[in-house]
Design an enzyme around this catalytic site. Structure first.
Site, PDB file in Angstrom:
ATOM      1  N   CYS A 111      -9.618  -1.560   4.224  1.00 55.32           N
ATOM      2  CA  CYS A 111     -10.298  -1.271   2.956  1.00 55.32           C
ATOM      3  C   CYS A 111     -11.319  -0.143   3.014  1.00 55.32           C
ATOM      4  O   CYS A 111     -11.157   0.883   2.358  1.00 55.32           O
ATOM      5  CB  CYS A 111     -10.990  -2.533   2.436  1.00 55.32           C
ATOM      6  SG  CYS A 111      -9.899  -3.941   2.166  1.00 55.32           S
ATOM      7  N   ASP A 139      -4.189  -0.649  -2.151  1.00 53.17           N
ATOM      8  CA  ASP A 139      -5.309   0.083  -1.534  1.00 53.17           C
ATOM      9  C   ASP A 139      -5.117   0.322  -0.040  1.00 53.17           C
ATOM     10  O   ASP A 139      -5.888   1.027   0.591  1.00 53.17           O
ATOM     11  CB  ASP A 139      -6.642  -0.590  -1.827  1.00 53.17           C
ATOM     12  CG  ASP A 139      -6.889  -1.865  -1.039  1.00 53.17           C
ATOM     13  OD1 ASP A 139      -5.912  -2.496  -0.595  1.00 53.17           O
ATOM     14  OD2 ASP A 139      -8.066  -2.238  -0.877  1.00 53.17           O
ATOM     15  N   HIS A 140      -4.113  -0.267   0.557  1.00 55.40           N
ATOM     16  CA  HIS A 140      -3.589  -0.008   1.905  1.00 55.40           C
ATOM     17  C   HIS A 140      -2.544  -1.082   2.121  1.00 55.40           C
ATOM     18  O   HIS A 140      -2.242  -1.869   1.218  1.00 55.40           O
ATOM     19  CB  HIS A 140      -4.675  -0.051   2.995  1.00 55.40           C
ATOM     20  CG  HIS A 140      -5.499  -1.292   2.980  1.00 55.40           C
ATOM     21  ND1 HIS A 140      -5.029  -2.513   3.404  1.00 55.40           N
ATOM     22  CD2 HIS A 140      -6.762  -1.515   2.537  1.00 55.40           C
ATOM     23  CE1 HIS A 140      -5.970  -3.424   3.241  1.00 55.40           C
ATOM     24  NE2 HIS A 140      -7.033  -2.848   2.699  1.00 55.40           N
ATOM     25  N   GLU A 143      -5.107  -5.126  -3.841  1.00 57.78           N
ATOM     26  CA  GLU A 143      -5.607  -5.117  -2.465  1.00 57.78           C
ATOM     27  C   GLU A 143      -4.582  -5.642  -1.476  1.00 57.78           C
ATOM     28  O   GLU A 143      -3.882  -6.626  -1.735  1.00 57.78           O
ATOM     29  CB  GLU A 143      -6.880  -5.966  -2.374  1.00 57.78           C
ATOM     30  CG  GLU A 143      -8.021  -5.384  -3.205  1.00 57.78           C
ATOM     31  CD  GLU A 143      -9.377  -5.757  -2.658  1.00 57.78           C
ATOM     32  OE1 GLU A 143      -9.595  -5.599  -1.444  1.00 57.78           O
ATOM     33  OE2 GLU A 143     -10.209  -6.203  -3.447  1.00 57.78           O
ATOM     34  N   ASP A 144      -4.505  -4.952  -0.358  1.00 60.32           N
ATOM     35  CA  ASP A 144      -3.855  -5.458   0.854  1.00 60.32           C
ATOM     36  C   ASP A 144      -2.348  -5.659   0.727  1.00 60.32           C
ATOM     37  O   ASP A 144      -1.815  -6.618   1.292  1.00 60.32           O
ATOM     38  CB  ASP A 144      -4.495  -6.795   1.275  1.00 60.32           C
ATOM     39  CG  ASP A 144      -5.966  -6.675   1.590  1.00 60.32           C
ATOM     40  OD1 ASP A 144      -6.532  -5.591   1.392  1.00 60.32           O
ATOM     41  OD2 ASP A 144      -6.560  -7.671   2.026  1.00 60.32           O
TER      42      ASP A 144
END
Length: 621
Positions: free
Chosen positions: A79, A247-248, A39-40
């Site tokens: 997200c 995820d980004h 994530e992130d």
């Protein structure tokens, strides 16, 4: 019944595809597919992609018999909007899934399922551990299991599986440490091993935050290694495609939630199992240089599984049967979108084509650094803002807290952190016009639903967003044309603005007001029209936007109009939009005083999560 029939056809098609292979390939069952997401984090934090990144030997291990995707992109920098794009294979502004977080979830387009449902119908065991975060209604046919206990191990003997595992180790919340924790938590990463982004101040706090985050990247890499080891121990590596990706982008200030490369350009690596290397035209151990986006992940997995890609998916596969490496490497274009980010509203679109990046800001006075409660928990955000207020930042570091230009153009080869806008340089006029035209064609082709404000979409469109968009394509094209008046000189645009402000269509008036605020010219005729709208427009949002224009041009204090509109609102999304303007008027230039009290906000909407976020900031409760 239609969906079941369609899925049955897809299953038969998959069998036909398998039967058309060579004899040795024909005997193979469908491959397993595993997604590992972190994530992130943008690609900037992994040394595999950027020299300032951390060592990630386990992710690198995947690439030894696989591919490194040098140009992989999320289509949204946050997200729920990014994950909704992935699971649907559809652009968020087309289907209404682009607002983070969801005030109301939307249905999948007619005739489409979330893509794992097609895998299940074809015999796959589908599992997700653990995060979903979709802005879309999910049917019961998507996952065999989606929970913190979901695993491929519960499948039937010999059953192929599609498994997603999400690691939160690098999530933004990991940077919500206190000053005391910072002093008592040493970091492993040497500060001399990286350079701070040029838009950030070079302070002790930013140095520590950078080092700490790289430590989290290395921790995440060890978790990836555990998954690889587990698959290897079960004898599954030679029959399992493994994708790792972020995820980004994120997560230092100005990345997650923002449409810059640090928010969109993600790391992506794929392991190619030996038994299925015939499904990938690339040479294992090489780099893929073509552009791939999250919009392409669903069709890619379906293609690898031998499942027909249904009509209505916007992306296209980048590996699998029939996909040539040369064609993938010729791809050089990706689109991005950023709208509401929690309680903070904006509307920004981007196109990257090759090394050029074009950003279209439709409400450029909503500057990036506008208060967003969750972001400002991070000490680095707080320090960045404080240094700006004290006048201690240079021009590049200050851009985050100032209005943007409606158009931005960057040459990423020379300026990878998007610090020097080329949109006004005559030498780039042809590039600018080409990029503008390509983005407009994409936005109108969807069409982009965000030309309506979110509260209107919730009431009128979210029962069937795609059908609504098609039915209102002409109206949306008209709003786009009004918005593009921002790109003209004021004297050229004035007549079109006045026509919009006098329209019977409330959303033409809405865009006329936004264009007026973008120019920020206190023209006498515009001021007269804006005053009339502020005093009696049927739409509370238009009254607010008129007051916003009058406030930005320092003609009138917007406080009375905006607080009255907020008190009259009975719609959570509408109230959040109104409060976004209040925060802009309070915190931006020239700065107005507001005394917002809890009882100004109708009790029926106070519990909405985005309303509560603004209440916390404006009221302190």
């Amino acid at each position: 019944m239609k969906i079941l029939t369609h899925l049955t056809i897809i299953t038969l098609t998959a069998i036909t595809l398998l039967c058309s292979c060579s004899s040795s390939e024909k005997d193979l069952p469908p491959p397993n597919i595993v997604w590992i997401t972190s994530e992130d984090n943008s690609m900037h934090y992994l040394k595999m992609f950027d020299e300032d990144g951390a060592e990630t030997p386990h992710i690198a291990q995947l690439a030894e018999h696989g591919l490194i995707f040098r140009h992989a992109f999320s289509n949204s920098p946050v997200c729920s909007a990014a994950r909704s794009t992935i699971i649907s294979g559809c652009y968020g502004p087309r289907i209404g899934s682009n607002f983070h977080r969801k005030i109301q979830i939307v249905p999948m387009p007619d005739g489409l399922e979330m893509f794992p449902a097609y895998l299940r119908s074809a015999g796959y065991y589908t599992t997700n551990n653990v995060k979903e975060d979709y802005n879309i209604i999910k049917s019961d046919s998507v996952w065999d299991e989606s929970s913190g206990k979901a695993t491929w191990k519960n499948r039937a003997e010999g059953q192929p599986f599609f498994h997603v595992i999400n690691f939160t180790t690098t999530h933004e919340s990991r940077l919500h440490f206190t000053e005391e924790q910072m002093q008592n938590r040493p970091v492993q990463t040497d500060a001399a091993s990286f350079e701070i982004f040029p838009n950030h101040p070079e302070t002790e706090l930013f140095e520590y935050t950078n080092a700490f985050y790289r430590d989290k990247i290395m921790e995440m890499d060890r978790q990836v290694g555990e998954v690889i080891a587990e698959l290897k121990a079960e004898g599954l590596l030679d029959r399992t495609f493994i994708f790792y990706y972020g995820d980004h982008g994120g997560v230092l200030p100005g990345s997650k939630g923002y449409i810059y490369e640090t928010g969109l350009h993600v790391p992506m690596v794929m392991h190619i199992p030996e038994k299925y290397k015939h499904l990938v035209d690339f040479k294992p151990g090489s780099d893929a240089e073509g552009f791939v986006s999250f919009i392409d992940l669903a069709p890619t997995v379906l293609n690898l599984a031998g499942v027909e890609i249904p009509e209505g998916i916007d992306g296209k596969p980048f590996v699998g049967k029939g996909v040539k490496a040369s064609e993938v490497n010729s791809r050089d274009e990706t689109f991005g979108y950023a709208d509401r980010f929690d309680e903070k509203y904006d509307m920004v679109r981007s196109l990257r084509k090759g090394d050029y990046k074009y950003i279209r800001s439709y409400q450029p006075f909503n500057y990036d650094g506008l208060m967003n409660n969750y972001r400002y928990i991070q000490l680095a955000y707080q320090e960045w803002l404080e240094l700006f207020k004290q006048g201690e930042l240079n021009e590049v570091q200050s851009q985050f807290f100032r209005p943007r230009s409606p158009e931005l153009l960057f040459d990423l080869a020379a300026d990878p952190y998007e610090t020097t806008d080329l949109s006004g340089d005559p030498a780039y006029k042809e590039v600018l016009e080409e990029m503008r035209g390509r983005l407009n064609k994409w936005a109108s082709g969807m069409p982009d639903l965000s030309f309506y404000p979110e509260h209107h979409l919730i009431k009128n469109a979210f029962g069937n967003p795609v059908a609504f968009g098609r039915a209102h394509a002409d109206e949306i094209a008209g709003y786009m044309a009004i918005a593009d008046l921002q790109l003209q000189d004021f004297d050229q645009a004035k007549e079109g603005i006045l026509v919009a402000l006098g329209s019977d269509d409330p959303w033409q008036r809405y865009w006329g007001l936004i264009v007026s605020s973008t120019f920020g010219v206190a023209d006498e005729t515009l001021v007269e029209r804006a005053r009339a709208i502020a005093s009696g427009d049927p739409q509370l949002l238009n009254r607010t936007k008129a007051a916003e224009f009058l406030g930005l041009t320092a003609v009138e204090d917007p406080e009375a109009v905006m607080t009255a509109a907020l008190s009259a609102s009975r719609d959570a999304a509408e109230a959040t939009l109104i409060m976004n303007s209040i925060v802009l008027m309070q915190d931006g230039e020239p700065g107005y005083k507001f005394d917002i009290q809890l009882d100004m906000i109708d009790e029926s909407i106070r519990d909405n999560v985005e309303v509560k976020a603004r209440i916390k900031y404006l009221v302190g409760q």
